[in-house]
Scaffold this active site. Structure first.
Site: not given
Length: 527
Positions: A392, A63, A113, A488
């Protein structure tokens, strides 16, 4: 087009003897290790054989494990072993096939995610924040769920009679693992206390309850389906399975009241009632006592919330297994089924380390993922097991400056030919690794719990690092833009593949194609 391809293949064939002709090049060139390694790698690629059908598939998801994370972790791994670091490989970086993966969600350029894992495990992209439902859902609307649910590879594997397992170092109800078994209009509905009353009244089920009721729910949705439920579930998140009542606290509870559930249900007891021969474990001792040869089903909830960072695991109250240990145990249990299995393994805390602005936490968890992948390689047959390793999404994590070869990846930039840190235009040193946004600098010394950064005030922008040891576990890198946590990023991530069907992983692909690699290898969809 075919003629062009044939011509290109012919040119490649003709060129190989010329490249092999040592007399055309000086000996010091052809004997150079970089040169000979290149030849060996090309020969290895030309010798590959391809097969399509797998008995087993293992999907590893790091992740938040973007390309810069892989590069930095590879270097750190080498330096931890006394090498310069740049020349090494993480275990899965030696896999024969690689693709780049586009990660955007239907409604978001930079993804989360929930949407990304739904794509990988169900074969279609969806919106941010929703799990196991297509893009027609409205996030947070229970009424929009019905009719928009999608089937996952885990569900299809169960229907086919394969064994299945889900392993995570995050809460087992967190977005990535939850996407393998749950349908939810909001990733945050981990237990009933997290849900609005209208969702409860509308008949939507919280994620933890869906894990316990996975078998019943699947058989109810699919007419004629007879499944036995997921054989292995390892992770954190015990609070979502227990009532909000201190009498239900586990031995290693860190909160005065461990459970969050406001409906009075003890889901661990419900799971045990559904599977009398199954084993429920919550610490290292219970995990170690599991005999894979005689265990047909196990639920392991090793922490109240997320499991520990790998660097901090020794500080767990009751002890908890590593990702490598959980992966090995899961394989040993699942391979009792002669028909095969599908196992999904998430290294969830890579992502959390980055969010906290701690390169050390993120990279050491990435190295542990590589160890888990190696354990899976050692425990399986490459002729019948497809192993996929991907992420991801990535993070706003950078490797910058002009550090010399072998410079400590967690250290300050020291230029080629220099012995002292390079100074920026402001007269201060700077680190190779950094973040675009987040809470910024912190110096917690030898502290291995990266989440303690959230207890401190933000310190964004430039700091004088002259007297700071940036290689310690507790150092948090500088960040420019102040945010409550680092975010992210939206660039492509990598997919690494070996085993039957691995040759289909190449080029630049949509994230939803990962599902199709799994499905075709196992033949999950009946034609």
């Amino acid at each position: 087009m075919q003629t062009q391809r044939s011509l290109m293949c012919g040119l490649l064939t003709l060129s190989l003897p010329l490249l092999a002709n040592a007399s055309a090049l000086p000996e010091h060139q052809t004997s150079n290790p970089w040169y000979t390694d290149g030849q060996a790698q090309l020969a290895s690629k030309l010798a590959r054989t391809q097969s399509d059908n797998a008995k087993n598939v293992i999907l590893f998801v790091g992740d938040g494990m973007g390309i810069s994370t892989l590069t930095a972790a590879r270097i750190l791994q080498g330096q931890m072993n006394g090498q310069p670091g740049e020349e090494g490989y993480l275990s899965f970086e030696t896999f024969p096939y690689t693709a780049l993966v586009k990660t955007y969600n239907v409604d978001a350029q930079t993804p989360d995610s929930a949407g990304t894992m739904t794509a990988m495990i169900s074969g279609l992209k969806t919106d941010v924040g929703v799990i196991g439902i297509d893009e027609d859902v409205e996030r947070g609307s229970c009424a929009s769920v019905s009719g928009n649910e999608v089937m996952t590879a885990i569900e299809l594997a169960e229907i086919k009679g394969l064994s299945t397992g889900v392993v995570s170092t995050a809460r087992i109800t967190h977005a990535t693992p939850a996407a393998t078994y749950a349908k939810s209009a909001d990733r945050n509905w981990e237990d009933v206390s997290d849900m609005p009353q209208d969702a409860i009244d509308g008949g939507c089920e919280d994620i933890a309850s869906q894990l316990v009721n996975f078998k019943a729910n699947l058989e109810m949705r699919i007419a004629g389906a007879h499944v036995d439920g997921t054989e292995v579930a390892f992770g954190g998140g015990r609070r979502h399975f227990l009532p909000k009542d201190p009498t239900f606290n586990s031995a290693d509870a860190v909160s005065s009241t461990e459970g969050d559930r406001t409906d009075g249900r003890d889901l661990t007891a419900e799971w045990q009632a559904s599977y009398p021969s199954g084993s429920y474990v919550m610490d290292q001792a219970g995990f170690d006592a599991i005999d894979p040869a005689s265990t047909d089903r196990v639920l392991g909830l090793f922490n109240e919330s997320h499991m520990q960072y790998e660097a901090d695991r020794d500080n767990d109250v009751a002890g908890e297994p590593s990702l490598t240990e959980m992966t090995s145990k899961a394989i040993d249990i699942l391979d009792n089924n002669d028909s095969g299995y599908l196992l999904v393994v998430e290294s969830g805390r890579i992502d959390h380390g980055h969010h906290a602005g701690s390169a050390y936490a993120a990279l050491t968890d990435t190295i542990e993922l590589a160890e888990a992948v190696q354990a899976a390689m050692d425990a399986t047959d490459p002729d019948d097991t497809l192993i996929l390793v991907t992420a991801d999404h990535s993070h706003v994590f950078t490797i910058a400056g002009y550090p010399k070869r072998g410079n400590p990846i967690l250290g300050k930039v020291v230029a080629v030919g220099q012995t002292e840190p390079t100074l920026a235009s402001d007269g201060m040193p700077y680190t190779t690794l950094g973040y675009t946004n987040g809470r910024g600098f912190a110096d917690l010394g030898d502290e291995t719990n990266a989440d303690l950064r959230y207890d401190l005030a933000d310190q964004n922008g430039r700091m004088d690092l002259s007297g700071v040891d940036t290689t310690t576990p507790g150092f948090h890198q500088e960040a420019v833009i102040p945010l409550s946590s680092e975010t992210h990023a939206g660039e492509d991530i990598s997919l690494h593949a070996m085993g039957p069907g691995a040759h289909k992983a190449h080029g630049v692909i949509e994230q939803s194609q990962v599902f199709h690699l799994i499905e075709q290898a196992l033949g999950l969809v009946q034609q």
